[in-house]
Design a protein around this motif. Structure first.
Motif, mmCIF file in Angstrom:
data_model
loop_
_atom_site.group_PDB
_atom_site.id
_atom_site.type_symbol
_atom_site.label_atom_id
_atom_site.label_comp_id
_atom_site.label_asym_id
_atom_site.label_seq_id
_atom_site.Cartn_x
_atom_site.Cartn_y
_atom_site.Cartn_z
ATOM 1 N N LEU A 18 3.137 -11.516 8.421
ATOM 2 C CA LEU A 18 3.834 -10.808 7.653
ATOM 3 C C LEU A 18 5.098 -11.415 7.596
ATOM 4 O O LEU A 18 5.816 -11.706 6.424
ATOM 5 C CB LEU A 18 4.248 -9.327 8.107
ATOM 6 N N SER B 29 8.215 0.213 5.369
ATOM 7 C CA SER B 29 9.348 1.111 5.716
ATOM 8 C C SER B 29 9.613 0.697 7.105
ATOM 9 O O SER B 29 8.931 0.084 7.703
ATOM 10 C CB SER B 29 8.719 2.772 5.786
ATOM 11 N N THR C 261 0.695 -1.204 0.005
ATOM 12 C CA THR C 261 0.112 -0.045 0.106
ATOM 13 C C THR C 261 0.959 1.300 0.007
ATOM 14 O O THR C 261 0.121 2.334 0.044
ATOM 15 C CB THR C 261 -1.066 -0.131 1.455
ATOM 16 N N ASP D 254 16.517 0.652 -4.644
ATOM 17 C CA ASP D 254 16.980 2.065 -4.517
ATOM 18 C C ASP D 254 17.361 2.609 -5.752
ATOM 19 O O ASP D 254 18.283 1.817 -6.335
ATOM 20 C CB ASP D 254 17.884 2.190 -3.287
ATOM 21 N N ALA E 143 10.906 -2.447 10.823
ATOM 22 C CA ALA E 143 9.984 -3.374 10.801
ATOM 23 C C ALA E 143 10.236 -4.318 9.601
ATOM 24 O O ALA E 143 9.540 -5.256 9.844
ATOM 25 C CB ALA E 143 8.600 -3.019 10.940
ATOM 26 N N ALA F 168 13.830 -2.761 -1.328
ATOM 27 C CA ALA F 168 13.662 -1.172 -1.302
ATOM 28 C C ALA F 168 14.028 -0.917 0.185
ATOM 29 O O ALA F 168 14.577 0.502 0.459
ATOM 30 C CB ALA F 168 12.152 -0.997 -1.374
ATOM 31 N N ASN F 169 13.453 -1.595 1.030
ATOM 32 C CA ASN F 169 13.848 -1.145 2.627
ATOM 33 C C ASN F 169 15.052 -1.130 2.964
ATOM 34 O O ASN F 169 15.748 -2.004 3.409
ATOM 35 C CB ASN F 169 13.018 -2.266 3.534
ATOM 36 N N LYS F 170 15.854 0.020 2.949
ATOM 37 C CA LYS F 170 17.150 0.231 2.915
ATOM 38 C C LYS F 170 17.272 0.227 4.461
ATOM 39 O O LYS F 170 18.490 -0.292 4.869
ATOM 40 C CB LYS F 170 17.629 1.271 2.588
ATOM 41 N N GLU F 171 16.468 0.344 5.448
ATOM 42 C CA GLU F 171 16.825 0.390 6.875
ATOM 43 C C GLU F 171 17.189 -1.032 7.257
ATOM 44 O O GLU F 171 18.041 -1.245 8.307
ATOM 45 C CB GLU F 171 15.671 0.662 7.707
HETATM 46 P P1 NDP Z 1 5.413 4.327 2.362
HETATM 47 O O1 NDP Z 1 5.269 5.067 3.553
HETATM 48 O O2 NDP Z 1 4.753 5.134 1.285
HETATM 49 O O3 NDP Z 1 4.810 3.023 2.572
HETATM 50 C C1 NDP Z 1 5.357 1.983 3.456
HETATM 51 C C2 NDP Z 1 4.608 0.517 3.479
HETATM 52 O O4 NDP Z 1 4.854 -0.045 4.481
HETATM 53 C C3 NDP Z 1 3.156 0.751 3.422
HETATM 54 O O5 NDP Z 1 2.625 -0.056 2.622
HETATM 55 C C4 NDP Z 1 2.767 0.546 4.940
HETATM 56 O O6 NDP Z 1 1.620 -0.004 5.116
HETATM 57 C C5 NDP Z 1 3.943 -0.507 5.332
HETATM 58 N N1 NDP Z 1 4.235 -0.607 6.707
HETATM 59 C C6 NDP Z 1 4.366 0.589 7.485
HETATM 60 N N2 NDP Z 1 4.443 0.134 8.834
HETATM 61 C C7 NDP Z 1 4.550 -0.998 8.843
HETATM 62 C C8 NDP Z 1 5.045 -1.976 9.874
HETATM 63 N N3 NDP Z 1 5.267 -1.754 11.122
HETATM 64 N N4 NDP Z 1 5.130 -3.534 9.499
HETATM 65 C C9 NDP Z 1 4.712 -3.459 8.046
HETATM 66 N N5 NDP Z 1 4.484 -2.715 7.321
HETATM 67 C C10 NDP Z 1 4.514 -1.548 7.587
HETATM 68 O O7 NDP Z 1 7.252 4.127 2.165
HETATM 69 P P2 NDP Z 1 7.700 4.072 0.977
HETATM 70 O O8 NDP Z 1 6.954 3.216 -0.365
HETATM 71 O O9 NDP Z 1 8.245 5.494 0.397
HETATM 72 O O10 NDP Z 1 9.064 3.361 1.214
HETATM 73 C C11 NDP Z 1 9.275 1.856 1.539
HETATM 74 C C12 NDP Z 1 10.723 1.636 1.654
HETATM 75 O O11 NDP Z 1 11.362 1.824 0.522
HETATM 76 C C13 NDP Z 1 11.480 2.296 2.619
HETATM 77 O O12 NDP Z 1 12.596 1.651 3.364
HETATM 78 C C14 NDP Z 1 12.205 3.548 2.005
HETATM 79 O O13 NDP Z 1 13.473 3.972 2.259
HETATM 80 C C15 NDP Z 1 12.275 2.628 0.404
HETATM 81 N N6 NDP Z 1 12.654 3.479 -0.761
HETATM 82 C C16 NDP Z 1 11.508 4.119 -0.936
HETATM 83 C C17 NDP Z 1 11.461 4.897 -2.215
HETATM 84 C C18 NDP Z 1 10.381 5.838 -2.586
HETATM 85 O O14 NDP Z 1 10.713 6.293 -3.869
HETATM 86 N N7 NDP Z 1 9.324 5.804 -2.214
HETATM 87 C C19 NDP Z 1 13.093 5.157 -3.035
HETATM 88 C C20 NDP Z 1 13.883 4.132 -2.516
HETATM 89 C C21 NDP Z 1 13.645 3.364 -1.315
HETATM 90 P P3 NDP Z 1 0.311 0.643 5.512
HETATM 91 O O15 NDP Z 1 0.163 1.751 4.605
HETATM 92 O O16 NDP Z 1 -0.896 -0.252 4.964
HETATM 93 O O17 NDP Z 1 0.077 1.010 7.022
#
Ligand code: NDP
Ligand code: MG
Length: 384
Positions: free
Chosen positions: A83, A100, A10, A148, A103, A121-124
């Motif tokens: 998960l 993100s 999402t 990334d 987690a 994607a999850n660099k953390e």
């Molecule tokens: P978003 O905040 O848009 O999305 C985060 C996603 O993670 C959502 O599907 C959310 O679910 C889910 N989520 C949030 N908290 C938790 C949790 N505690 N446990 C499980 N799932 C969880 O983030 P981005 O898509 O921007 O980024 C995602 C990852 O990708 C990050 O690590 C970021 O650094 C990396 N990244 C992102 C880029 C980008 O362009 N966006 C580029 C490069 C790297 P819900 O919304 O349903 O709560």
């Protein structure tokens, strides 16, 4: 057919990954989609993609959707353990880690243990546990394919090259919305100003990280683990147009760069289809309308998040994990309006000053230290 599990379906990356799957449904299928709390969007995604498994890791969100709907061809699961298990289903070939924050670590480790390739994607995850994750991936014969954009660029520049021929990784950075500003300009910036990124449209957390340059710092650490170089070999180059996604300088003096429009669907697609390179609908670069490509040195005094990242990276042990945890809490507090923009650095520095660093941490140690750093960050925030 490559069967994909999308953890974080999402979010910004997750929804763009589904765009890629929609455009290439003859090659890719969404086998598992997992979200945390956005049950309304997950419901629409189930209705469109009919994945055999869908997950809501937040219990309340799971109760809402499971009491509202039944799905004929999708099994809906709830809770954090689902998960973690999601990544290990037999029917999955590759796991996209697009959730993100910290987690993401345990599900990623579960996926590697189950011998699934990872589109990361999850660099953390790599920041907090780079050594452990890369060692495990190596032992399990699992590929970690970077999503990334910068790391995807390195990956493409290094295709067919001997890693020993790398002289430097030139990691490009847009500079974020506050490039050229000084400390006093930044004292009172608002959340809306921080979220107005000049070149990329991303989730909120990473957008704040881009403004502090902590994101670039996380990427330095991510690059170190993905490509096994020293920190001295990673040079950040501010390139405001974000056309060059990164470059590799080789020992002979050649520099190879990857260029493309700013569209994350491109690196997502390449990670999912690798080694195949297939057509896409992303905008093409038009070299006649492109005015100039410019380069600057990063300002490490104003944007000290990047400087701190090099320090914690070089220190190793739990230092990067603590840095990441403090940053996650500080960014959340900034987005909630509880602290000011520059307080993000104060919280990170406060936590790093107070929390002892442990060398060669196990997964259990990292989980404990991550939790301690988060509590300490909350304490520092309440005292600000
Ligand atoms: P978003 O905040 O848009 O999305 C985060 C996603 O993670 C959502 O599907 C959310 O679910 C889910 N989520 C949030 N908290 C938790 C949790 N505690 N446990 C499980 N799932 C969880 O983030 P981005 O898509 O921007 O980024 C995602 C990852 O990708 C990050 O690590 C970021 O650094 C990396 N990244 C992102 C880029 C980008 O362009 N966006 C580029 C490069 C790297 P819900 O919304 O349903 O709560
Ligand atoms: Mg990036």
């Amino acid at each position: 057919m490559k069967r994909v599990a999308i953890l974080g379906s999402t979010g910004s990356i997750g929804t763009q990954a589904l765009d890629v799957i929609r455009a290439h449904h003859e090659l890719l299928s969404a086998e598992v989609i997992a979200a945390h709390s956005n049950d309304a969007l997950l419901e629409r995604q189930i209705d469109e993609f009919h994945p055999p498994i869908a997950i809501l890791s937040d219990d309340a969100a799971y109760s809402r959707l499971s009491s509202r709907r039944k799905f004929p061809s999708t099994k809906l699961l709830g809770g954090r353990q689902s998960l973690i298990d999601a990544a290990t289903f037999d029917a999955v070939d590759i796991v996209l880690t697009s959730m993100s924050g910290f987690a993401g670590l345990e599900p990623t480790i579960a996926a590697i243990n189950a011998h699934k390739n990872i589109a990361l994607a999850n660099k953390e995850t790599l920041v907090a546990a780079g050594e452990l994750v890369m060692r495990l991936a190596d032992e399990c014969g699992v590929k970690i394919l970077p999503v990334d954009s910068e790391h995807g660029a390195f990956f493409q520049c290094l295709n067919g090259e001997d890693r020993r021929a790398i002289k430097k990784l030139l990691l490009t950075a847009s500079g974020g919305p506050f490039r050229g500003k000084n400390q006093s300009d930044l004292e009172n910036v608002t959340v809306d100003q921080v979220l107005a990124h000049p070149t990329w449209n991303m989730g909120k957390k990473i957008t704040v990280d881009s403004a502090t340059l902590v994101n670039k710092g996380l990427e330095v650490i991510e690059a170190k683990f993905l490509y096994g170089v020293d920190y001295d070999q990673i040079q950040v180059v501010v390139h405001p147009q974000s056309i060059i996604h990164s470059m590799v300088e080789f020992v002979d003096g050649s520099v190879i760069a990857q260029l493309a429009s700013t569209d994350m669907r491109l690196p997502i697609q390449y990670a999912l289809t690798y080694p195949a390179r297939i057509a896409s609908t992303v905008d093409r670069l038009d070299f006649w309308s492109m005015q100039s490509l410019t380069f600057e040195e990063p300002d490490l005094e104003t944007f000290r998040g990047l400087k701190i990242a090099y320090e914690v990276g070089r220190r190793g042990g739990t230092a990067p994990c603590i840095f990441n945890a403090a940053n996650e809490i500080a960014v959340g507090a900034f987005l909630d309006g509880r602290i000011k923009f520059l307080d993000i650095y104060r919280v990170i520095e406060g936590v790093l000053d107070q929390q002892p660093i442990i060398d060669r941490p196990t997964l259990e140690t990292l989980i404990v230290e991550n939790n301690s750093a988060r509590s300490l960050a909350e304490k520092i925030i309440s005292a600000l």
